[in-house]
Design a protein around this motif. Structure first.
Motif, PDB file in Angstrom:
ATOM      1  N   ASP A   1      19.887 -14.586   7.374  1.00  0.00           N
ATOM      2  CA  ASP A   1      21.150 -13.843   7.408  1.00  0.00           C
ATOM      3  C   ASP A   1      20.917 -12.420   7.921  1.00  0.00           C
ATOM      4  O   ASP A   1      19.917 -11.779   7.552  1.00  0.00           O
ATOM      5  CB  ASP A   1      21.781 -13.779   6.012  1.00  0.00           C
ATOM      6  CG  ASP A   1      22.354 -15.115   5.560  1.00  0.00           C
ATOM      7  OD1 ASP A   1      22.314 -16.087   6.338  1.00  0.00           O
ATOM      8  OD2 ASP A   1      22.842 -15.173   4.406  1.00  0.00           O
ATOM      9  N   THR A   2      21.834 -11.940   8.723  1.00  0.00           N
ATOM     10  CA  THR A   2      21.864 -10.606   9.353  1.00  0.00           C
ATOM     11  C   THR A   2      20.915 -10.479  10.536  1.00  0.00           C
ATOM     12  O   THR A   2      20.864  -9.419  11.171  1.00  0.00           O
ATOM     13  CB  THR A   2      21.583  -9.441   8.374  1.00  0.00           C
ATOM     14  OG1 THR A   2      20.174  -9.389   8.035  1.00  0.00           O
ATOM     15  CG2 THR A   2      22.419  -9.542   7.114  1.00  0.00           C
TER      16      THR A   2
ATOM     17  N   ASP B   1      12.724 -10.641   1.147  1.00  0.00           N
ATOM     18  CA  ASP B   1      11.638 -10.460   0.184  1.00  0.00           C
ATOM     19  C   ASP B   1      10.487 -11.429   0.422  1.00  0.00           C
ATOM     20  O   ASP B   1       9.357 -11.160   0.008  1.00  0.00           O
ATOM     21  CB  ASP B   1      12.166 -10.670  -1.244  1.00  0.00           C
ATOM     22  CG  ASP B   1      13.071  -9.531  -1.696  1.00  0.00           C
ATOM     23  OD1 ASP B   1      12.982  -8.437  -1.111  1.00  0.00           O
ATOM     24  OD2 ASP B   1      13.871  -9.745  -2.631  1.00  0.00           O
ATOM     25  N   VAL B   2      10.773 -12.547   1.103  1.00  0.00           N
ATOM     26  CA  VAL B   2       9.755 -13.598   1.264  1.00  0.00           C
ATOM     27  C   VAL B   2       8.842 -13.369   2.457  1.00  0.00           C
ATOM     28  O   VAL B   2       8.012 -14.220   2.774  1.00  0.00           O
ATOM     29  CB  VAL B   2      10.415 -14.985   1.388  1.00  0.00           C
ATOM     30  CG1 VAL B   2      11.111 -15.365   0.090  1.00  0.00           C
ATOM     31  CG2 VAL B   2      11.387 -15.020   2.563  1.00  0.00           C
ATOM     32  N   SER B   3       8.955 -12.213   3.114  1.00  0.00           N
ATOM     33  CA  SER B   3       8.104 -11.967   4.276  1.00  0.00           C
ATOM     34  C   SER B   3       7.914 -10.477   4.521  1.00  0.00           C
ATOM     35  O   SER B   3       8.799  -9.674   4.246  1.00  0.00           O
ATOM     36  CB  SER B   3       8.714 -12.601   5.532  1.00  0.00           C
ATOM     37  OG  SER B   3       7.932 -12.307   6.670  1.00  0.00           O
ATOM     38  N   ASP B   4       6.751 -10.126   5.056  1.00  0.00           N
ATOM     39  CA  ASP B   4       6.487  -8.770   5.537  1.00  0.00           C
ATOM     40  C   ASP B   4       6.275  -8.766   7.044  1.00  0.00           C
ATOM     41  O   ASP B   4       5.709  -7.821   7.594  1.00  0.00           O
ATOM     42  CB  ASP B   4       5.249  -8.181   4.842  1.00  0.00           C
ATOM     43  CG  ASP B   4       5.520  -7.848   3.384  1.00  0.00           C
ATOM     44  OD1 ASP B   4       6.595  -7.281   3.101  1.00  0.00           O
ATOM     45  OD2 ASP B   4       4.672  -8.178   2.529  1.00  0.00           O
ATOM     46  N   GLU B   5       6.719  -9.826   7.730  1.00  0.00           N
ATOM     47  CA  GLU B   5       6.507  -9.942   9.168  1.00  0.00           C
ATOM     48  C   GLU B   5       7.843  -9.998   9.903  1.00  0.00           C
ATOM     49  O   GLU B   5       8.166 -10.945  10.614  1.00  0.00           O
ATOM     50  CB  GLU B   5       5.645 -11.166   9.489  1.00  0.00           C
ATOM     51  CG  GLU B   5       4.249 -11.080   8.888  1.00  0.00           C
ATOM     52  CD  GLU B   5       3.333 -12.223   9.301  1.00  0.00           C
ATOM     53  OE1 GLU B   5       3.743 -13.046  10.149  1.00  0.00           O
ATOM     54  OE2 GLU B   5       2.206 -12.288   8.784  1.00  0.00           O
TER      55      GLU B   5
ATOM     56  N   VAL C   1      24.927  -0.149  23.618  1.00  0.00           N
ATOM     57  CA  VAL C   1      23.861   0.045  22.635  1.00  0.00           C
ATOM     58  C   VAL C   1      24.259  -0.615  21.323  1.00  0.00           C
ATOM     59  O   VAL C   1      25.411  -0.535  20.894  1.00  0.00           O
ATOM     60  CB  VAL C   1      23.620   1.552  22.378  1.00  0.00           C
ATOM     61  CG1 VAL C   1      22.600   1.765  21.266  1.00  0.00           C
ATOM     62  CG2 VAL C   1      23.177   2.252  23.650  1.00  0.00           C
ATOM     63  N   ILE C   2      23.282  -1.251  20.672  1.00  0.00           N
ATOM     64  CA  ILE C   2      23.444  -1.637  19.270  1.00  0.00           C
ATOM     65  C   ILE C   2      22.345  -0.938  18.482  1.00  0.00           C
ATOM     66  O   ILE C   2      21.258  -0.677  19.010  1.00  0.00           O
ATOM     67  CB  ILE C   2      23.421  -3.170  19.059  1.00  0.00           C
ATOM     68  CG1 ILE C   2      22.043  -3.757  19.402  1.00  0.00           C
ATOM     69  CG2 ILE C   2      24.506  -3.835  19.892  1.00  0.00           C
ATOM     70  CD1 ILE C   2      21.929  -5.252  19.079  1.00  0.00           C
ATOM     71  N   GLU C   3      22.627  -0.613  17.247  1.00  0.00           N
ATOM     72  CA  GLU C   3      21.652   0.105  16.417  1.00  0.00           C
ATOM     73  C   GLU C   3      21.774  -0.384  14.982  1.00  0.00           C
ATOM     74  O   GLU C   3      22.862  -0.363  14.410  1.00  0.00           O
ATOM     75  CB  GLU C   3      21.897   1.612  16.496  1.00  0.00           C
ATOM     76  CG  GLU C   3      20.834   2.436  15.784  1.00  0.00           C
ATOM     77  CD  GLU C   3      20.993   3.921  16.055  1.00  0.00           C
ATOM     78  OE1 GLU C   3      20.643   4.363  17.167  1.00  0.00           O
ATOM     79  OE2 GLU C   3      21.483   4.633  15.155  1.00  0.00           O
ATOM     80  N   ASN C   4      20.662  -0.805  14.428  1.00  0.00           N
ATOM     81  CA  ASN C   4      20.676  -1.439  13.108  1.00  0.00           C
ATOM     82  C   ASN C   4      19.560  -0.890  12.239  1.00  0.00           C
ATOM     83  O   ASN C   4      18.417  -0.759  12.688  1.00  0.00           O
ATOM     84  CB  ASN C   4      20.515  -2.944  13.251  1.00  0.00           C
ATOM     85  CG  ASN C   4      21.490  -3.563  14.236  1.00  0.00           C
ATOM     86  OD1 ASN C   4      21.188  -3.667  15.419  1.00  0.00           O
ATOM     87  ND2 ASN C   4      22.664  -3.937  13.773  1.00  0.00           N
ATOM     88  N   ARG C   5      19.889  -0.596  10.986  1.00  0.00           N
ATOM     89  CA  ARG C   5      18.908  -0.108  10.020  1.00  0.00           C
ATOM     90  C   ARG C   5      18.386  -1.276   9.194  1.00  0.00           C
ATOM     91  O   ARG C   5      19.131  -2.181   8.819  1.00  0.00           O
ATOM     92  CB  ARG C   5      19.540   0.931   9.102  1.00  0.00           C
ATOM     93  CG  ARG C   5      18.575   1.522   8.058  1.00  0.00           C
ATOM     94  CD  ARG C   5      19.259   2.576   7.216  1.00  0.00           C
ATOM     95  NE  ARG C   5      19.658   3.706   8.024  1.00  0.00           N
ATOM     96  CZ  ARG C   5      18.860   4.725   8.344  1.00  0.00           C
ATOM     97  NH1 ARG C   5      17.597   4.735   7.918  1.00  0.00           N
ATOM     98  NH2 ARG C   5      19.300   5.722   9.076  1.00  0.00           N
ATOM     99  N   VAL C   6      17.093  -1.251   8.915  1.00  0.00           N
ATOM    100  CA  VAL C   6      16.471  -2.273   8.078  1.00  0.00           C
ATOM    101  C   VAL C   6      16.620  -1.867   6.620  1.00  0.00           C
ATOM    102  O   VAL C   6      16.271  -0.744   6.242  1.00  0.00           O
ATOM    103  CB  VAL C   6      14.983  -2.457   8.434  1.00  0.00           C
ATOM    104  CG1 VAL C   6      14.353  -3.529   7.556  1.00  0.00           C
ATOM    105  CG2 VAL C   6      14.826  -2.808   9.913  1.00  0.00           C
ATOM    106  N   VAL C   7      17.151  -2.777   5.818  1.00  0.00           N
ATOM    107  CA  VAL C   7      17.377  -2.487   4.406  1.00  0.00           C
ATOM    108  C   VAL C   7      16.678  -3.537   3.538  1.00  0.00           C
ATOM    109  O   VAL C   7      16.334  -4.626   3.984  1.00  0.00           O
ATOM    110  CB  VAL C   7      18.878  -2.432   4.066  1.00  0.00           C
ATOM    111  CG1 VAL C   7      19.581  -1.353   4.880  1.00  0.00           C
ATOM    112  CG2 VAL C   7      19.539  -3.781   4.274  1.00  0.00           C
ATOM    113  N   GLU C   8      16.518  -3.182   2.284  1.00  0.00           N
ATOM    114  CA  GLU C   8      15.900  -4.085   1.317  1.00  0.00           C
ATOM    115  C   GLU C   8      16.863  -5.201   0.946  1.00  0.00           C
ATOM    116  O   GLU C   8      18.086  -5.007   0.929  1.00  0.00           O
ATOM    117  CB  GLU C   8      15.513  -3.288   0.070  1.00  0.00           C
ATOM    118  CG  GLU C   8      14.652  -4.028  -0.929  1.00  0.00           C
ATOM    119  CD  GLU C   8      14.161  -3.112  -2.045  1.00  0.00           C
ATOM    120  OE1 GLU C   8      13.440  -3.601  -2.907  1.00  0.00           O
ATOM    121  OE2 GLU C   8      14.523  -1.916  -2.017  1.00  0.00           O
TER     122      GLU C   8
ATOM    123  N   VAL D   1      11.484  -1.408   5.690  1.00  0.00           N
ATOM    124  CA  VAL D   1      12.729  -0.891   5.138  1.00  0.00           C
ATOM    125  C   VAL D   1      12.882   0.579   5.538  1.00  0.00           C
ATOM    126  O   VAL D   1      11.945   1.371   5.411  1.00  0.00           O
ATOM    127  CB  VAL D   1      12.747  -1.053   3.604  1.00  0.00           C
ATOM    128  CG1 VAL D   1      13.935  -0.309   2.995  1.00  0.00           C
ATOM    129  CG2 VAL D   1      12.804  -2.527   3.238  1.00  0.00           C
ATOM    130  N   GLY D   2      14.043   0.930   6.039  1.00  0.00           N
ATOM    131  CA  GLY D   2      14.313   2.292   6.490  1.00  0.00           C
ATOM    132  C   GLY D   2      14.215   2.477   7.982  1.00  0.00           C
ATOM    133  O   GLY D   2      14.726   3.470   8.523  1.00  0.00           O
TER     134      GLY D   2
END
Length: 289
Positions: free
Chosen positions: A181-182, A121-125, A275-282, A262-263
């Motif tokens: 984290d993550t 939440d503390v960044s949009d970058e 391959v690794i694949e990760n979704r961005v979540v809130e 997010v998404g």
């Protein structure tokens, strides 16, 4: 040989040998157990037994893959180690270092190959960086460039997720912006060194929602993997399971401001490693007493 940490239905972690689309549980092989890091010093002697083991088999699609190494003593990354990436960093106002530039990723950032990446939440970058991850196989100090490959256990695909404003603006070191984290997904398994003919010539690609953002080869490193190990071991001892993120090529989001949202789904692949694949979540804030 490809070795994975995995669990089934939320059970305890196990160690498995990956054979194409099948995972063979080798945890009950004498001397193996459930910690991949713990067996690295003995991996050469254990390898023939692990290869021959005939334990319970599962389809890869039916297990949860975990970080191959979940408990390293060190997770280190090198900054601006690809020529084109260094130039794009310069264009973004970041000076190119004149020697190897190393930073810590705190080990609590580690994430599985398919785990969610939390957008803080503390960044949009929030940015992505595909990297060849090197896993150290034995304790070593003062290693020469010529001998450096002998201390490598194997390789993983790594995404050195970075929070740019905390990385370049809100902290005098890289550590905070690299350690949320993550933000350390690795995997999908450990590919042992003997399976890779030349780690200095592998294709690496990263896409966001199917759009290719990074597509490069590891031969563009300014300081290659062996030079990195030689440089670090002048300073301190590397331990089995320590992870080195060896630099990212051009194509990160920072120069254009095209950061992760997010998404978004981030897919990173390295030739011969998987391959690794990760979704961005809130972010869901949990307050601990």
């Amino acid at each position: 040989m490809k070795l994975a940490r995995f669990s089934i239905d939320g059970g305890e972690p196990r160690i498995g040998r990956v054979d194409d689309d099948v995972l063979v549980d080798v945890s009950d092989v004498p001397g193996v157990g459930t910690s991949l890091r713990a067996i690295l010093p003995d991996l050469e002697s254990l390898a023939p037994v692990i290869r021959a083991a005939d334990g319970p088999a599962y389809a890869l699609a039916d297990v949860r893959l975990l970080p191959p190494i979940d408990d390293p003593q060190k997770y280190l990354g090198i900054g601006m180690n690809y020529r084109e990436h260094a130039e794009e960093a310069r264009a973004a106002g970041i000076p190119i270092p004149t020697s190897q530039l190393w930073f810590n990723k705190q080990v609590t950032c580690l994430n599985g190959p398919y785990g969610d990446i939390v957008k803080p939440d503390v960044s949009d970058e929030l940015d992505y960086e595909i990297e060849l991850g090197v896993v150290i196989g034995r304790e070593c100090r003062h290693v020469s460039v010529e001998d450096a490959r002998s201390v490598i256990a194997g390789y993983v695909v790594a995404n050195d997720v970075s929070v740019r404003d905390w990385l370049q603006k809100r902290s005098p070191t890289f550590t905070l912006g690299k350690s949320f984290d993550t933000h350390g997904p690795i995997g999908p398994w450990l590919t042992t060194d003997d399976e890779i003919a030349d780690p200095l010539d592998l294709r690496m690609t990263l896409s966001v929602n199917g759009e290719v953002r990074q597509d490069w080869r590891t031969d563009d490193m300014i300081y290659d993997v062996y030079e990195q190990i030689a440089y670090l071991t002048q300073v301190f001892t590397l331990k089995p399971g320590d992870i080195l993120a060896t630099g990212t090529p051009a194509g990160i989001g920072a120069p254009t401001g095209d950061f992760l949202k997010v998404g978004d789904v981030v897919r990173a692949e390295i030739e011969g490693l998987g391959v690794i694949e990760n979704r961005v979540v809130e972010e869901s804030i949990v307050v601990h007493p």
